[in-house]
Write a protein that holds these residues in place. Structure first.
Motif, short mmCIF file in Angstrom:
data_model
loop_
_atom_site.label_atom_id
_atom_site.label_comp_id
_atom_site.label_asym_id
_atom_site.label_seq_id
_atom_site.Cartn_x
_atom_site.Cartn_y
_atom_site.Cartn_z
N LEU A 105 0.87 -1.18 0.00
CA LEU A 105 0.00 0.00 0.00
C LEU A 105 0.91 1.23 0.00
N LEU A 106 0.80 2.06 -1.01
CA LEU A 106 1.74 3.16 -1.18
C LEU A 106 1.24 4.43 -0.50
N ARG A 107 2.18 5.19 0.03
CA ARG A 107 1.92 6.40 0.79
C ARG A 107 2.98 7.44 0.40
N PRO A 108 2.81 8.70 0.85
CA PRO A 108 3.92 9.65 0.70
C PRO A 108 5.12 9.17 1.51
N PRO A 109 6.34 9.61 1.17
CA PRO A 109 7.52 9.21 1.94
C PRO A 109 7.35 9.49 3.43
#
Length: 246
Positions: free
Chosen positions: A238-242
């Protein structure tokens, strides 16, 4: 071919009832969803996936990656979905957004939330003692907690460090971890049922930041998932901001 991020509400009580009627262990929600999604959309059509549930909630949200968009999945499910399945999933609430290959570029930094089953297959038998002093004897080919395997081999490192090394190996050559922004968010041991056998093992969530080193390989990694049991609710990035430094 483009990848699509899928979002689908799941009614938890209805899922447990459906699993019970099918003779599936309702306590293993990953196993129940593996069967339900396969029957609704076709084998491996929606995987890897991750079910997120808020505390005391009666429903959850399933996220997954698919090679087709929400409308194509909906049209595939409409002719075959039965009344009990429609109580678990609402096809009218199925949504998606595309993740085409050109989304990813070398050097791109992304945060992530990843639930893992960090296990290894033993190439040879292992014997020794656990952290608590209990004697352990493991046969060749056994699926073992990566931390336990490292400890029995006398390798140094905390559980977090061993799991991050395990993850880094499986992300290569697609991406590299940023260690100062990556850590073990939670850990428990859980029981799952596979092939009629009940397995006990690690259930970990890692939050962190990665840097893409091979965009094509990274797209494949998203579609494939990370580690074992990817079709049972583990291994979805699940991708998020850094993230901030840990």
């Amino acid at each position: 071919m483009s990848l699509h991020l899928i979002e689908l509400p799941i009614a938890l009580r209805a899922l447990h009832l459906w699993a019970g009627h099918r003779g599936i262990d309702a306590a293993d929600e990953g196993l129940a969803l593996h069967h339900l999604l396969g029957e609704a959309f076709g084998p491996a059509a929606l995987q890897p996936f991750r079910l997120l549930v808020a505390p005391r909630a009666r429903s959850g949200t399933l996220y997954g990656y698919a090679r087709v968009d929400a409308e194509t999945l909906r049209l595939a499910a409409l002719p075959v979905l039965g009344p009990s399945e429609t109580e678990v999933i609402r096809l009218d609430a199925l949504r998606s957004v595309p993740r085409p290959p050109e989304t990813w570029v070398t050097g791109q930094r992304l945060g992530f939330d990843l639930r893992l089953r960090p296990v290894v297959r033993l190439a040879s038998a292992l014997q020794g003692e656990t952290e608590t002093g209990a004697a352990v004897s493991l046969s060749k080919g056994a699926e073992v907690d990566a931390f336990l395997a490292a400890a029995l081999r006398g390798l140094p490192g905390s559980r977090e460090a061993i799991y991050l090394d395990w993850l880094a190996e499986r992300l290569a050559p697609a991406a590299e971890l940023e260690p100062e922004r990556t850590g073990l968010a939670s850990f428990q041991r859980s029981r799952i049922r596979r092939g009629g056998r009940r397995l006990e093992g690690p259930d970990a969530v890692i939050h962190g930041t990665l840097r893409i080193t091979d965009p094509a390989a990274f797209a494949d990694c998203l579609a494939r998932g990370v580690g074992r049991h990817r079709s049972y609710g583990f291994g979805m990035l699940l991708l998020r901001p850094p993230q901030r430094p840990c």
